[in-house]
Design an enzyme around this catalytic site. Structure first.
Site, PDB file in Angstrom:
ATOM      1  N   LYS A  50     -50.533  15.571  14.550  1.00  0.00           N
ATOM      2  CA  LYS A  50     -51.660  14.736  14.199  1.00  0.00           C
ATOM      3  C   LYS A  50     -51.225  13.484  13.463  1.00  0.00           C
ATOM      4  CE  LYS A  50     -54.711  18.680  13.279  1.00  0.00           C
ATOM      5  NZ  LYS A  50     -55.398  19.387  12.164  1.00  0.00           N
ATOM      6  N   GLY A  51     -50.042  13.551  12.835  1.00  0.00           N
ATOM      7  CA  GLY A  51     -49.639  12.568  11.838  1.00  0.00           C
ATOM      8  C   GLY A  51     -49.646  11.109  12.257  1.00  0.00           C
ATOM      9  N   GLU A 106     -44.214   8.035  16.218  1.00  0.00           N
ATOM     10  CA  GLU A 106     -44.174   9.087  15.187  1.00  0.00           C
ATOM     11  C   GLU A 106     -44.607   8.533  13.837  1.00  0.00           C
ATOM     12  OE1 GLU A 106     -44.145  11.963  14.301  1.00  0.00           O
ATOM     13  OE2 GLU A 106     -42.811  13.287  15.388  1.00  0.00           O
ATOM     14  N   ASP A 107     -45.138   9.405  12.991  1.00  0.00           N
ATOM     15  CA  ASP A 107     -45.459   9.009  11.617  1.00  0.00           C
ATOM     16  C   ASP A 107     -44.197   8.917  10.776  1.00  0.00           C
ATOM     17  OD1 ASP A 107     -45.010  11.761  11.776  1.00  0.00           O
ATOM     18  OD2 ASP A 107     -46.742  12.331  10.560  1.00  0.00           O
ATOM     19  N   ASP A 110     -38.030  12.855   9.528  1.00  0.00           N
ATOM     20  CA  ASP A 110     -37.531  13.490   8.313  1.00  0.00           C
ATOM     21  C   ASP A 110     -36.166  14.100   8.648  1.00  0.00           C
ATOM     22  OD1 ASP A 110     -37.606  14.567   5.728  1.00  0.00           O
ATOM     23  OD2 ASP A 110     -38.781  16.292   6.320  1.00  0.00           O
ATOM     24  N   LYS A 138     -36.827   9.100   6.491  1.00  0.00           N
ATOM     25  CA  LYS A 138     -36.161   9.530   5.255  1.00  0.00           C
ATOM     26  C   LYS A 138     -34.705   9.771   5.619  1.00  0.00           C
ATOM     27  CE  LYS A 138     -40.025  12.246   3.374  1.00  0.00           C
ATOM     28  NZ  LYS A 138     -40.452  13.643   3.159  1.00  0.00           N
ATOM     29  N   PHE A 159     -42.195  13.472  -0.862  1.00  0.00           N
ATOM     30  CA  PHE A 159     -43.234  13.925   0.060  1.00  0.00           C
ATOM     31  C   PHE A 159     -44.386  12.931   0.032  1.00  0.00           C
ATOM     32  CE2 PHE A 159     -46.630  16.442   1.855  1.00  0.00           C
ATOM     33  CZ  PHE A 159     -45.976  17.032   2.922  1.00  0.00           C
ATOM     34  N   VAL A 160     -44.652  12.314   1.167  1.00  0.00           N
ATOM     35  CA  VAL A 160     -45.655  11.243   1.217  1.00  0.00           C
ATOM     36  C   VAL A 160     -46.893  11.671   1.992  1.00  0.00           C
ATOM     37  CG1 VAL A 160     -44.039   9.321   0.915  1.00  0.00           C
ATOM     38  CG2 VAL A 160     -44.461  10.209   3.208  1.00  0.00           C
ATOM     39  N   ASP A 166     -50.325  14.171   6.059  1.00  0.00           N
ATOM     40  CA  ASP A 166     -51.140  15.102   5.277  1.00  0.00           C
ATOM     41  C   ASP A 166     -50.347  15.928   4.282  1.00  0.00           C
ATOM     42  OD1 ASP A 166     -49.826  16.745   7.278  1.00  0.00           O
ATOM     43  OD2 ASP A 166     -51.194  18.334   6.674  1.00  0.00           O
ATOM     44  N   ARG A 172     -55.125  12.577   4.956  1.00  0.00           N
ATOM     45  CA  ARG A 172     -54.763  11.796   6.141  1.00  0.00           C
ATOM     46  C   ARG A 172     -55.506  10.455   6.170  1.00  0.00           C
ATOM     47  NH1 ARG A 172     -51.695  14.951   9.686  1.00  0.00           N
ATOM     48  NH2 ARG A 172     -52.281  17.143   9.845  1.00  0.00           N
TER      49      ARG A 172
HETATM   50  P1  IMP Z   1     -38.783  16.435  11.070  1.00  0.00           P
HETATM   51  O1  IMP Z   1     -38.773  17.329  12.260  1.00  0.00           O
HETATM   52  O2  IMP Z   1     -38.146  17.101   9.876  1.00  0.00           O
HETATM   53  O3  IMP Z   1     -38.169  15.068  11.337  1.00  0.00           O
HETATM   54  O4  IMP Z   1     -40.265  16.214  10.581  1.00  0.00           O
HETATM   55  C1  IMP Z   1     -41.235  15.959  11.452  1.00  0.00           C
HETATM   56  C2  IMP Z   1     -42.627  16.023  10.916  1.00  0.00           C
HETATM   57  O5  IMP Z   1     -42.768  16.565   9.600  1.00  0.00           O
HETATM   58  C3  IMP Z   1     -43.174  14.638  10.809  1.00  0.00           C
HETATM   59  O6  IMP Z   1     -43.615  14.148  12.050  1.00  0.00           O
HETATM   60  C4  IMP Z   1     -44.325  14.848   9.849  1.00  0.00           C
HETATM   61  O7  IMP Z   1     -45.471  15.251  10.542  1.00  0.00           O
HETATM   62  C5  IMP Z   1     -43.832  15.934   8.917  1.00  0.00           C
HETATM   63  N1  IMP Z   1     -43.338  15.351   7.658  1.00  0.00           N
HETATM   64  C6  IMP Z   1     -42.067  15.117   7.271  1.00  0.00           C
HETATM   65  N2  IMP Z   1     -41.995  14.576   6.033  1.00  0.00           N
HETATM   66  C7  IMP Z   1     -43.278  14.469   5.618  1.00  0.00           C
HETATM   67  C8  IMP Z   1     -43.869  13.955   4.406  1.00  0.00           C
HETATM   68  O8  IMP Z   1     -43.229  13.474   3.454  1.00  0.00           O
HETATM   69  N3  IMP Z   1     -45.231  14.015   4.355  1.00  0.00           N
HETATM   70  C9  IMP Z   1     -46.002  14.519   5.361  1.00  0.00           C
HETATM   71  N4  IMP Z   1     -45.486  14.990   6.511  1.00  0.00           N
HETATM   72  C10 IMP Z   1     -44.132  14.964   6.641  1.00  0.00           C
HETATM   73 MG    MG Z   2     -45.435  14.002  12.891  1.00  0.00          MG
END
Ligand code: IMP
Ligand code: MG
Length: 190
Positions: A50-51, A106-107, A110, A138, A159-160, A166, A172
């Site tokens: 959803k992000g 993508e939002d 991470d 990040k 954490f944002v 969210d 959101r």
């Molecule tokens: P990744 O697979 O670790 O790169 O993370 C992917 C998903 O985790 C992102 O698309 C976000 O939806 C969620 N995410 C990662 N960091 C944050 C944060 O700081 N706040 C909220 N959602 C996050």
């Molecule tokens: Mg996401």
């Protein structure tokens, strides 16, 4: 040009990291870059739910190209705040992307596990090209290298929330990106 965004919702436990104005400005810059790079072509904007729903909708309106919008629903966090590495598809594409130029929106990147998994999945659908556009990154959390072709902002390991992101489904709709003041416990994210 100064962009003004009306902020109707500003909970006291969240402090502003990136203002609504700065977001709007950066979205315009990214859209201009995308418009230049894909000039004369059309684009499939693939919004990862959803992000990225707010970022993708602002970006879609700022890009000066014909675009098709597709949605891909994923869950990568379960109830925790670190990626499990297991990416669950909760909503698959409704239309084929074979032969299309696809921009994955993508939002946040991470650990990179979600985008790495999605790129692998999308390649099996035979698009003409796939690039990645992420609002946030990040870098200190990276577990797997993923190409980010268009990046809004690099941020520290905090954490944002807001602008689509969210904390346990809340926040959101904040029009800016914020962080919790110390003492607040983060919840799940998607
Ligand atoms: P990744 O697979 O670790 O790169 O993370 C992917 C998903 O985790 C992102 O698309 C976000 O939806 C969620 N995410 C990662 N960091 C944050 C944060 O700081 N706040 C909220 N959602 C996050
Ligand atoms: Mg996401």
């Amino acid at each position: 040009m100064t962009i003004r965004v009306v902020v109707n919702y500003a909970p006291p436990e969240v402090s502003t990291l990136i203002s609504a104005e700065r977001l709007a400005e950066r979205v315009r810059e990214l859209a201009a870059e995308i418009t230049r790079d894909y000039a004369g072509r059309s684009l499939v904007l693939l919004c990862v739910l959803k992000g990225s729903f707010i970022f993708a909708s602002d970006l879609a309106r700022a890009v000066g190209l014909p675009v098709r919008i597709e949605f891909l629903g994923v869950r990568s966090y379960g109830q925790g705040t670190s990626s499990s590495g297991v990416v669950q598809i909760t909503h698959d594409l409704r239309n084929p992307i074979e032969g299309e130029d696809v921009l994955l929106v993508e939002d946040i990147v991470d650990t990179g596990l979600t985008v790495a998994h999605l790129l692998e999945l999308l390649r099996t659908r035979l698009p003409r090209s796939v690039k990645v556009c992420s609002l946030l990154h990040k870098p200190s959390r990276s577990c797997t290298p993923v190409p980010i072709d268009y990046l809004g902002f690099s941020i520290e390991d905090r954490f944002v929330v807001g602008y689509g992101l969210d904390r346990a489904e809340a926040y959101r709709n904040l029009p800016y990106i914020g962080v919790f003041e110390s003492g607040s416990e983060p919840g799940g994210a998607t």
